[in-house]
Design a protein around this motif. Structure first.
Motif, PDB file in Angstrom:
ATOM      1  N   ASN A 133      -8.880   9.107 -23.798  1.00 53.98           N
ATOM      2  CA  ASN A 133      -9.726   9.373 -24.961  1.00 53.98           C
ATOM      3  C   ASN A 133     -10.541  10.636 -24.682  1.00 53.98           C
ATOM      4  OD1 ASN A 133      -9.286   6.763 -26.524  1.00 53.98           O
ATOM      5  ND2 ASN A 133     -10.027   6.000 -24.566  1.00 53.98           N
ATOM      6  N   TYR A 134     -10.431  11.598 -25.558  1.00 56.11           N
ATOM      7  CA  TYR A 134     -11.162  12.835 -25.333  1.00 56.11           C
ATOM      8  C   TYR A 134     -11.200  13.666 -26.607  1.00 56.11           C
ATOM      9  CZ  TYR A 134      -6.485  14.879 -24.906  1.00 56.11           C
ATOM     10  OH  TYR A 134      -5.193  15.281 -25.142  1.00 56.11           O
ATOM     11  N   TYR A 135     -12.050  14.652 -26.577  1.00 58.39           N
ATOM     12  CA  TYR A 135     -12.130  15.628 -27.652  1.00 58.39           C
ATOM     13  C   TYR A 135     -11.758  17.001 -27.086  1.00 58.39           C
ATOM     14  CZ  TYR A 135     -14.600  12.546 -30.898  1.00 58.39           C
ATOM     15  OH  TYR A 135     -14.936  11.525 -31.755  1.00 58.39           O
ATOM     16  N   THR A 136     -11.071  17.779 -27.892  1.00 54.97           N
ATOM     17  CA  THR A 136     -10.806  19.185 -27.586  1.00 54.97           C
ATOM     18  C   THR A 136     -11.517  20.017 -28.640  1.00 54.97           C
ATOM     19  OG1 THR A 136      -8.615  18.601 -26.728  1.00 54.97           O
ATOM     20  CG2 THR A 136      -9.068  20.931 -27.139  1.00 54.97           C
ATOM     21  N   GLY A 137     -12.298  20.950 -28.161  1.00 52.33           N
ATOM     22  CA  GLY A 137     -13.066  21.759 -29.096  1.00 52.33           C
ATOM     23  C   GLY A 137     -12.793  23.241 -28.953  1.00 52.33           C
ATOM     24  N   TRP A 138     -13.082  23.943 -30.028  1.00 54.85           N
ATOM     25  CA  TRP A 138     -13.080  25.403 -30.024  1.00 54.85           C
ATOM     26  C   TRP A 138     -14.506  25.875 -30.271  1.00 54.85           C
ATOM     27  CZ3 TRP A 138      -9.246  28.571 -28.552  1.00 54.85           C
ATOM     28  CH2 TRP A 138      -7.935  28.084 -28.545  1.00 54.85           C
ATOM     29  N   PHE A 139     -14.919  26.836 -29.475  1.00 48.67           N
ATOM     30  CA  PHE A 139     -16.227  27.452 -29.595  1.00 48.67           C
ATOM     31  C   PHE A 139     -16.020  28.961 -29.636  1.00 48.67           C
ATOM     32  CE2 PHE A 139     -19.007  23.813 -28.681  1.00 48.67           C
ATOM     33  CZ  PHE A 139     -18.072  22.909 -28.206  1.00 48.67           C
ATOM     34  N   ARG A 140     -17.041  29.682 -30.046  1.00 51.73           N
ATOM     35  CA  ARG A 140     -16.953  31.137 -30.029  1.00 51.73           C
ATOM     36  C   ARG A 140     -18.310  31.741 -29.692  1.00 51.73           C
ATOM     37  NH1 ARG A 140     -15.946  32.283 -36.519  1.00 51.73           N
ATOM     38  NH2 ARG A 140     -18.093  31.810 -37.229  1.00 51.73           N
ATOM     39  N   PRO A 163     -20.916  39.051 -29.454  1.00 55.30           N
ATOM     40  CA  PRO A 163     -21.821  39.854 -28.621  1.00 55.30           C
ATOM     41  C   PRO A 163     -23.275  39.673 -29.047  1.00 55.30           C
ATOM     42  CG  PRO A 163     -19.917  41.136 -29.239  1.00 55.30           C
ATOM     43  CD  PRO A 163     -19.828  39.874 -30.021  1.00 55.30           C
ATOM     44  N   GLY A 164     -24.127  39.388 -28.086  1.00 53.63           N
ATOM     45  CA  GLY A 164     -25.547  39.252 -28.364  1.00 53.63           C
ATOM     46  C   GLY A 164     -25.952  37.952 -29.021  1.00 53.63           C
ATOM     47  N   LYS A 165     -24.998  37.046 -29.182  1.00 61.74           N
ATOM     48  CA  LYS A 165     -25.298  35.774 -29.836  1.00 61.74           C
ATOM     49  C   LYS A 165     -24.978  34.616 -28.907  1.00 61.74           C
ATOM     50  CE  LYS A 165     -24.593  37.321 -34.580  1.00 61.74           C
ATOM     51  NZ  LYS A 165     -23.926  37.013 -35.888  1.00 61.74           N
ATOM     52  N   GLU A 166     -25.532  33.464 -29.228  1.00 64.25           N
ATOM     53  CA  GLU A 166     -25.250  32.269 -28.446  1.00 64.25           C
ATOM     54  C   GLU A 166     -23.871  31.710 -28.825  1.00 64.25           C
ATOM     55  OE1 GLU A 166     -29.812  30.575 -27.778  1.00 64.25           O
ATOM     56  OE2 GLU A 166     -28.347  29.417 -28.908  1.00 64.25           O
ATOM     57  N   ARG A 167     -23.296  30.989 -27.902  1.00 66.71           N
ATOM     58  CA  ARG A 167     -22.027  30.326 -28.171  1.00 66.71           C
ATOM     59  C   ARG A 167     -22.232  29.273 -29.247  1.00 66.71           C
ATOM     60  NH1 ARG A 167     -19.586  28.121 -22.919  1.00 66.71           N
ATOM     61  NH2 ARG A 167     -21.253  26.591 -23.171  1.00 66.71           N
ATOM     62  N   GLU A 168     -21.273  29.178 -30.165  1.00 67.22           N
ATOM     63  CA  GLU A 168     -21.402  28.225 -31.258  1.00 67.22           C
ATOM     64  C   GLU A 168     -20.140  27.404 -31.418  1.00 67.22           C
ATOM     65  OE1 GLU A 168     -22.036  30.176 -34.995  1.00 67.22           O
ATOM     66  OE2 GLU A 168     -20.141  31.259 -34.942  1.00 67.22           O
ATOM     67  N   PHE A 169     -20.324  26.199 -31.924  1.00 67.03           N
ATOM     68  CA  PHE A 169     -19.224  25.287 -32.190  1.00 67.03           C
ATOM     69  C   PHE A 169     -18.403  25.793 -33.370  1.00 67.03           C
ATOM     70  CE2 PHE A 169     -17.000  21.370 -32.733  1.00 67.03           C
ATOM     71  CZ  PHE A 169     -16.972  21.117 -34.097  1.00 67.03           C
ATOM     72  N   ALA A 226     -17.269  23.677 -38.193  1.00 69.49           N
ATOM     73  CA  ALA A 226     -18.524  24.319 -38.570  1.00 69.49           C
ATOM     74  C   ALA A 226     -18.433  24.712 -40.039  1.00 69.49           C
ATOM     75  CB  ALA A 226     -18.759  25.544 -37.700  1.00 69.49           C
ATOM     76  N   ASP A 227     -19.565  24.699 -40.719  1.00 69.22           N
ATOM     77  CA  ASP A 227     -19.572  25.045 -42.146  1.00 69.22           C
ATOM     78  C   ASP A 227     -19.010  26.439 -42.381  1.00 69.22           C
ATOM     79  OD1 ASP A 227     -22.709  23.340 -42.932  1.00 69.22           O
ATOM     80  OD2 ASP A 227     -20.644  22.608 -42.806  1.00 69.22           O
ATOM     81  N   SER A 228     -19.226  27.339 -41.444  1.00 69.70           N
ATOM     82  CA  SER A 228     -18.820  28.732 -41.618  1.00 69.70           C
ATOM     83  C   SER A 228     -17.306  28.911 -41.633  1.00 69.70           C
ATOM     84  CB  SER A 228     -19.427  29.597 -40.526  1.00 69.70           C
ATOM     85  OG  SER A 228     -19.022  29.134 -39.249  1.00 69.70           O
ATOM     86  N   ARG A 284     -11.059  27.484 -44.064  1.00 76.38           N
ATOM     87  CA  ARG A 284     -10.337  28.665 -43.570  1.00 76.38           C
ATOM     88  C   ARG A 284      -9.618  28.388 -42.258  1.00 76.38           C
ATOM     89  NH1 ARG A 284     -13.016  33.124 -42.076  1.00 76.38           N
ATOM     90  NH2 ARG A 284     -14.912  32.018 -41.445  1.00 76.38           N
ATOM     91  N   PHE A 285     -10.199  27.560 -41.410  1.00 75.97           N
ATOM     92  CA  PHE A 285      -9.632  27.251 -40.100  1.00 75.97           C
ATOM     93  C   PHE A 285      -9.091  25.825 -40.091  1.00 75.97           C
ATOM     94  CE2 PHE A 285     -12.412  30.281 -37.303  1.00 75.97           C
ATOM     95  CZ  PHE A 285     -12.081  31.332 -38.140  1.00 75.97           C
ATOM     96  N   ALA A 286      -8.061  25.593 -39.289  1.00 79.89           N
ATOM     97  CA  ALA A 286      -7.502  24.253 -39.141  1.00 79.89           C
ATOM     98  C   ALA A 286      -7.142  24.015 -37.684  1.00 79.89           C
ATOM     99  CB  ALA A 286      -6.269  24.085 -40.013  1.00 79.89           C
ATOM    100  N   ILE A 287      -7.592  22.883 -37.151  1.00 85.58           N
ATOM    101  CA  ILE A 287      -7.300  22.524 -35.768  1.00 85.58           C
ATOM    102  C   ILE A 287      -6.197  21.471 -35.758  1.00 85.58           C
ATOM    103  CG2 ILE A 287      -9.056  20.695 -35.668  1.00 85.58           C
ATOM    104  CD1 ILE A 287      -9.623  21.593 -32.762  1.00 85.58           C
ATOM    105  N   SER A 288      -5.318  21.571 -34.782  1.00 86.10           N
ATOM    106  CA  SER A 288      -4.234  20.603 -34.654  1.00 86.10           C
ATOM    107  C   SER A 288      -3.835  20.495 -33.193  1.00 86.10           C
ATOM    108  CB  SER A 288      -3.032  21.012 -35.503  1.00 86.10           C
ATOM    109  OG  SER A 288      -2.510  22.250 -35.075  1.00 86.10           O
TER     110      SER A 288
END
Length: 124
Positions: A31-38, A41-47, A64-66, A70-74
């Motif tokens: 059982n686990y989660y796989t995530g993408w973050f980004r 430059p000059g900003k904190e890492r975000e989910f 993320a709402d942003s 537009r994005f899809a995880i699989s």
């Protein structure tokens, strides 16, 4: 230990698409989660997004709402690979994208294992 290798980043024009891949190896979890973050430059890492895996079942996803719509995880279990399909890219999506893994079933928590990142650059 878990090894995560991201690929698929690059330079794309606004409105274009990219598909990021994250291949995992090493220690496995039922059982686990796989995530993408980004991180830009000059900003904190975000989910960005995450997907839940339980055994061979891929369950809950979140975004993320942003990036919603537009994005899809699989995930392809046979290839131990999680994908992030990114469409309608915007210049503000420019960042280093990281893949991460978090064991457990809680929908929120600290990610323990991280890849080295892949650069995504969106030109206007």
């Amino acid at each position: 230990q878990v090894q995560l290798i991201e690929s698929g980043g690059g330079l794309v024009q606004a409105g274009g698409s990219l598909r990021l891949s994250c291949v995992s190896s090493g220690r496995t979890f039922n059982n686990y989660y796989t995530g993408w973050f980004r991180q830009a430059p000059g900003k904190e890492r975000e989910f960005v997004s995450q997907i839940q895996t339980s055994g061979t079942w891929n369950g809950l996803t979140s975004y993320a709402d942003s990036v919603k719509g537009r994005f899809a995880i699989s995930r392809d279990g046979a290839k131990n690979t999680v994908y992030l399909q990114m469409n309608s890219l915007k210049p503000e999506d420019t960042a280093v994208y990281y893949c991460a893994v978090r064991p457990g079933t809680a929908r929120q928590g600290v990610y323990d294992y991280w890849g080295q990142g892949t650069q995504v650059t969106v030109s206007s």
